[in-house]
Design a protein around this motif. Structure first.
Motif, short mmCIF file in Angstrom:
data_model
loop_
_atom_site.label_atom_id
_atom_site.label_comp_id
_atom_site.label_asym_id
_atom_site.label_seq_id
_atom_site.Cartn_x
_atom_site.Cartn_y
_atom_site.Cartn_z
N ASP A 245 0.86 -1.18 0.00
CA ASP A 245 0.00 0.00 0.00
C ASP A 245 0.90 1.23 0.00
N LEU A 246 0.60 2.21 -0.82
CA LEU A 246 1.53 3.32 -1.06
C LEU A 246 2.03 4.01 0.20
N PRO A 247 1.17 4.38 1.16
CA PRO A 247 1.69 5.05 2.36
C PRO A 247 2.73 4.21 3.10
N ARG A 248 2.55 2.90 3.08
CA ARG A 248 3.52 2.02 3.75
C ARG A 248 4.74 1.78 2.86
N PHE A 249 4.51 1.57 1.58
CA PHE A 249 5.60 1.26 0.65
C PHE A 249 6.63 2.39 0.63
N ARG A 250 6.17 3.63 0.63
CA ARG A 250 7.11 4.75 0.53
C ARG A 250 7.98 4.89 1.78
N ARG A 251 7.58 4.24 2.88
CA ARG A 251 8.38 4.31 4.11
C ARG A 251 9.31 3.11 4.28
N LEU A 252 9.22 2.15 3.39
CA LEU A 252 10.05 0.95 3.50
C LEU A 252 11.51 1.26 3.17
N GLU A 253 12.41 0.46 3.72
CA GLU A 253 13.82 0.56 3.34
C GLU A 253 13.96 0.19 1.87
N MET A 254 14.99 0.73 1.25
CA MET A 254 15.15 0.53 -0.18
C MET A 254 15.33 -0.94 -0.54
N ASN A 255 16.00 -1.71 0.30
CA ASN A 255 16.22 -3.12 -0.02
C ASN A 255 14.90 -3.89 -0.01
N VAL A 256 13.97 -3.51 0.86
CA VAL A 256 12.66 -4.17 0.89
C VAL A 256 11.84 -3.75 -0.33
N GLN A 257 11.90 -2.48 -0.68
CA GLN A 257 11.23 -2.03 -1.90
C GLN A 257 11.76 -2.79 -3.11
N SER A 258 13.07 -3.01 -3.12
CA SER A 258 13.70 -3.69 -4.25
C SER A 258 13.16 -5.11 -4.41
N VAL A 259 13.02 -5.81 -3.31
CA VAL A 259 12.50 -7.19 -3.37
C VAL A 259 11.07 -7.19 -3.92
N LEU A 260 10.25 -6.28 -3.43
CA LEU A 260 8.86 -6.23 -3.89
C LEU A 260 8.77 -5.92 -5.38
N LEU A 261 9.64 -5.05 -5.86
CA LEU A 261 9.63 -4.72 -7.29
C LEU A 261 10.09 -5.92 -8.13
N GLN A 262 11.08 -6.63 -7.63
CA GLN A 262 11.57 -7.81 -8.36
C GLN A 262 10.51 -8.89 -8.47
N TYR A 263 9.67 -9.00 -7.44
CA TYR A 263 8.66 -10.06 -7.40
C TYR A 263 7.26 -9.54 -7.72
N LEU A 264 7.23 -8.56 -8.58
CA LEU A 264 5.96 -7.97 -8.99
C LEU A 264 5.03 -9.01 -9.63
N SER A 265 5.59 -9.88 -10.45
CA SER A 265 4.75 -10.90 -11.10
C SER A 265 4.16 -11.86 -10.07
N HIS A 266 4.92 -12.17 -9.04
CA HIS A 266 4.41 -13.06 -7.99
C HIS A 266 3.30 -12.38 -7.20
N LEU A 267 3.47 -11.08 -6.95
CA LEU A 267 2.42 -10.34 -6.26
C LEU A 267 1.13 -10.32 -7.08
N MET A 268 1.27 -10.18 -8.40
CA MET A 268 0.09 -10.18 -9.25
C MET A 268 -0.64 -11.52 -9.21
N LYS A 269 0.12 -12.59 -9.05
CA LYS A 269 -0.50 -13.92 -8.95
C LYS A 269 -1.23 -14.09 -7.62
N LEU A 270 -0.75 -13.39 -6.60
CA LEU A 270 -1.37 -13.49 -5.27
C LEU A 270 -2.58 -12.57 -5.14
N PHE A 271 -2.49 -11.38 -5.76
CA PHE A 271 -3.53 -10.37 -5.59
C PHE A 271 -4.66 -10.54 -6.59
#
Length: 272
Positions: A47-73
């Motif tokens: 969720d954007l308010p939470r995502f923008r406060r995450l550490e960059m390494n955590v943001q990086s993982v989420l971006l890399q696994y975007l396709s997996h998130l789409m399969k879950l959501f």
């Protein structure tokens, strides 16, 4: 998807909180499809308010696994995810701008890679999700920076973008990269035109776009003064045309000579 198997072993220090958060995220990605609280955890993180406060390494993982998130959501949640990411990367008030240019480029590169994987594994032109993935690509293209001499500023980001555009649907990507006459363009629009031509040239070099399509904007390419960013435009186009058959190369040469004779400030002044 074997998410757990891809957990990087960055450190032997298991008390490293950064590594621990990454491992928790990988675990959540691996098991969220059958453990509801983990799915809710990923939903909250992206969720954007939470995502923008995450550490960059955590943001990086989420971006890399975007396709997996789409399969879950769900589709509606995936759309919100893409809308939020578009705001995060493109808003003039985004916390993403607090990062250094190199860090911002790295995040954009990972976003390109994540989208590319989505296009390969999840999204097709027939799916509802195609429209919002397309929208994000259209937002990302103008963020591909050029140096003053027209060279791509961040090579890895450009490489990821080109690979993504190669797997994108040709019909709409061609429309997105349309270039009109550069005669009356502002400096910013001039750079934007150069960016689009360089992208088209690289797609042509990769065999994704025909040299004939590049020829449709030949007059614009060859009748613009070859200074600043435009010099590299010529280099990129020359590399793309070089891989074409001899008939196309011959026609480019003849047209270059012809345009050079009638244009006030031709790029072809350097021909020879």
């Amino acid at each position: 998807m074997k998410v757990e198997a891809q957990i990087p072993h960055k450190s032997n220090n298991h008390r490293d909180p950064t590594l621990l958060r990454e491992e928790c995220l990988y675990f959540s990605l691996a098991h969220a499809d059958h453990i509801s609280p983990l799915l809710q955890f990923l939903d909250d993180l992206t969720d954007l308010p939470r995502f923008r406060r995450l550490e960059m390494n955590v943001q990086s993982v989420l971006l890399q696994y975007l396709s997996h998130l789409m399969k879950l959501f769900s589709d509606s949640r995936s759309k919100k995810l893409y809308d939020d990411l578009a705001v995060y990367f493109c808003s003039h008030s985004s916390s993403y701008l607090d990062y250094s240019p190199e860090q911002r480029s790295m995040l954009r590169m990972l976003f390109w890679k994540g989208i590319c994987k989505c296009l390969v594994e999840v999204v097709s032109e027939e799916t509802d999700s195609f429209s919002y993935v397309k929208k994000c690509i259209e937002w990302l293209v103008p963020l591909l920076n050029l140096c003053n001499d027209g060279q791509p500023e961040f090579v890895d980001e450009w490489s990821a973008a080109i690979k993504c555009l190669i797997v994108a649907q040709k019909s709409w990507s061609s429309d997105m990269l349309q270039v009109h006459s550069t005669t009356s363009l502002s400096e910013g629009e001039h750079v934007d035109a150069a960016r689009k031509i360089i992208i088209r040239a690289r797609l042509c070099f990769a065999g994704c776009v025909s040299a004939l399509e590049l020829g449709n904007i030949k007059t614009t390419i060859l009748s613009t003064t070859a200074d600043g960013v435009w010099w590299n435009v010529l280099v990129e186009v020359a590399a793309a045309v070089y891989s074409a058959d001899n008939g196309i190369k011959k026609q480019w040469l003849l047209d270059a000579l012809d345009i050079g004779c009638v244009t006030a400030h031709p790029s072809t002044q350097h021909l020879g």
